[in-house]
Design an enzyme around this catalytic site. Structure first.
Site, PDB file in Angstrom:
ATOM      1  N   ASN A  10     -10.277  54.886   3.684  1.00  0.00           N
ATOM      2  CA  ASN A  10     -11.373  55.780   3.310  1.00  0.00           C
ATOM      3  C   ASN A  10     -11.421  56.874   4.366  1.00  0.00           C
ATOM      4  O   ASN A  10     -11.870  56.638   5.487  1.00  0.00           O
ATOM      5  CB  ASN A  10     -12.675  54.981   3.276  1.00  0.00           C
ATOM      6  N   ARG A  87      -9.902  55.511  -1.189  1.00  0.00           N
ATOM      7  CA  ARG A  87     -11.163  55.899  -1.810  1.00  0.00           C
ATOM      8  C   ARG A  87     -11.183  57.420  -1.928  1.00  0.00           C
ATOM      9  O   ARG A  87     -10.959  58.129  -0.938  1.00  0.00           O
ATOM     10  CB  ARG A  87     -12.331  55.432  -0.940  1.00  0.00           C
ATOM     11  N   HIS A 176     -20.898  56.078  -6.152  1.00  0.00           N
ATOM     12  CA  HIS A 176     -21.025  54.637  -5.835  1.00  0.00           C
ATOM     13  C   HIS A 176     -20.491  53.770  -6.967  1.00  0.00           C
ATOM     14  O   HIS A 176     -20.886  52.604  -7.102  1.00  0.00           O
ATOM     15  CB  HIS A 176     -22.505  54.217  -5.611  1.00  0.00           C
ATOM     16  N   ARG A 237     -31.403  62.353   2.621  1.00  0.00           N
ATOM     17  CA  ARG A 237     -31.407  63.202   1.418  1.00  0.00           C
ATOM     18  C   ARG A 237     -32.720  63.031   0.653  1.00  0.00           C
ATOM     19  O   ARG A 237     -33.225  61.917   0.526  1.00  0.00           O
ATOM     20  CB  ARG A 237     -30.239  62.821   0.493  1.00  0.00           C
ATOM     21  N   GLU A 381     -16.940  47.158  -1.406  1.00  0.00           N
ATOM     22  CA  GLU A 381     -16.184  48.231  -2.064  1.00  0.00           C
ATOM     23  C   GLU A 381     -14.699  48.145  -1.714  1.00  0.00           C
ATOM     24  O   GLU A 381     -13.847  48.468  -2.535  1.00  0.00           O
ATOM     25  CB  GLU A 381     -16.768  49.588  -1.659  1.00  0.00           C
TER      26      GLU A 381
END
Ligand code: AMP
Length: 397
Positions: A10, A87, A176, A237, A381
């Site tokens: 990743n 990823r 996600h 956020r 993940e």
């Protein structure tokens, strides 16, 4: 034959997260992070059964980091790698699943870069660096967006003129996907069902947060949109705000777009509301100590989360269960309890003891007797990326 091995990568603009995974296993043989890349402080950290170690990287670029990984892989792998799974954040409409990386796939990831200008170019740097040091191994791209490509148009379209979608790709994509797919499969398996069965709501609550409605293995709607800013309150956020906020801030404060982007992406969410921190652990402690901002931030986070879940429920014909995952979803009993207070409307009632006493890192049920199922499931993940990479190779052989 021993189960196959996959290196999961990743790559960010200044970091590479990696893990060496064995097919079907829930633990990594080797995992770590190369960070502060492209700077004199570049460093590689890794973790194995032998413990944690670090090594300075010189000169410290992405390529150096990948090259430094090779001897570690040699040491901890008992067979050659079968694949490298990368990823990739944005696959746009081009990718509905994993893709074997070739020049066309690289061109398509590049073409999607305007949709994820911070992420896709960094992901490509990682792909190129890994291909350079492992040229004989198949490299596979796994997209955060691909799982949501099953959303129907009434869920993914914004109420904007058609041209913005048709010509410029302005629509809801969702992110996600790997996590939502993994935890809903695990939920089905825990019920004794095939992995792709069930009507689930999943709440991935980490630094980034999103909800997803999944029916029989397909995403039908999700809370993130064109970018990962839409939807829930997150660490820094804002999640949803009135779209006219941009114009309002421009007119009244004279703020330009970069200033507003910084506000909404880096200065808002739990951090902005609390005035203290984006970290839920710190906020829980501060709330206990009587900090009003922390209390409000957690309340807004949980209420907006519940409101989003209730909204997403309309995508499903019934509800077989709600899943909490991600650093907050897995570990914060307070967040789960405060969120579930608002969700009696969906037949969800929490068992306070089960919620508080769930062992860290384990999956478990936390619903009260008579309630619809509520599960906490640790996400993985990297495992999903490893399994999907092998799946693709099997399917293409
Ligand atoms: P992630 O991005 O999935 O690593 O999640 C990061 C978030 O999980 C941060 O807000 C952490 O504060 C939160 N988190 C991790 N452990 C706990 C915990 N024990 N209690 C509350 N929040 C936690």
């Amino acid at each position: 034959m021993a189960q196959r091995l996959v290196l999961v990568v990743n790559c960010g603009s200044s970091s590479i997260k990696f893990a060496l995974r064995r097919e079907g296993s829930s633990a990594a043989l080797l995992s770590g992070l190369a960070e502060q890349l492209e700077s004199p402080k570049a460093i590689l950290h890794w973790h194995t059964t032998d413990g944690k170690q670090s090594q300075a990287l010189s000169p410290g670029g992405h390529a150096d980091a990948m090259a430094s990984l090779l001897p570690l892989i040699d040491e901890y792998a008992d067979q050659p790698l079968s694949a490298v799974g990368h990823r990739v954040v944005h696959g746009g409409e081009h990718f509905t699943g994993a893709a074997l990386i070739n020049p066309e796939v690289i061109a398509a990831i590049e073409a999607n870069a305007p949709l994820a200008p911070l992420h896709n170019p960094a992901n490509l740097i990682g792909i190129r660096a890994a291909q350079a040091v492992l040229p004989q191994i198949p490299h596979v791209a796994i997209f955060d967006t691909a799982f949501h490509q099953s959303m129907p148009p009434y869920a993914y379209r914004y109420a904007l003129p058609d041209e913005l979608y048709a010509v410029h790709g302005v629509r809801r994509y969702g992110f996600h996907g790997t996590s939502h797919q993994y935890v809903t499969q695990q939920a089905a398996l825990l019920r004794g069902w095939p992995a792709t069965q069930g009507a689930w709501l999943s709440a991935h609550l980490g630094n980034g947060c999103s909800n997803c409605a999944v029916l029989d293995g397909s995403s039908l709607d999700t809370s993130m949109g064109l970018t990962p800013l839409e939807g829930l309150v997150m660490g820094t956020r804002s999640g949803d705000v009135d779209p006219n906020l941009h114009a309002h801030l421009g007119r009244t404060l004279g703020w330009d777009l970069p200033r507003i982007e910084r506000l909404l992406n880096r200065e808002s969410g739990l951090l902005g509301l609390s005035g203290l921190s984006n970290d839920m652990r710190e906020l829980e402690q501060a709330r206990k100590d009587g900090h009003d901002g922390a209390k409000l931030a957690i309340e807004v986070f949980c209420y907006r989360l519940a409101r989003s879940l209730a909204g997403l429920a309309v995508a499903l014909p019934r509800l077989d269960g709600l899943i909490f995952t991600g650093g907050i979803g897995e570990n914060s009993a307070l967040t789960r309890a405060l969120t579930l207070k608002h969700l009696g409307i969906l037949g969800l009632q929490v068992d306070p003891d089960a919620n508080s006493n769930l062992p860290r890192g384990e999956a478990g049920n936390i619903e009260a007797a008579g309630s619809t199922t509520i599960l906490v499931i640790p996400t993985d993940e990297e495992r999903q990326i490893a399994e999907e990479s092998l799946h693709l190779l099997d399917a293409s052989n």
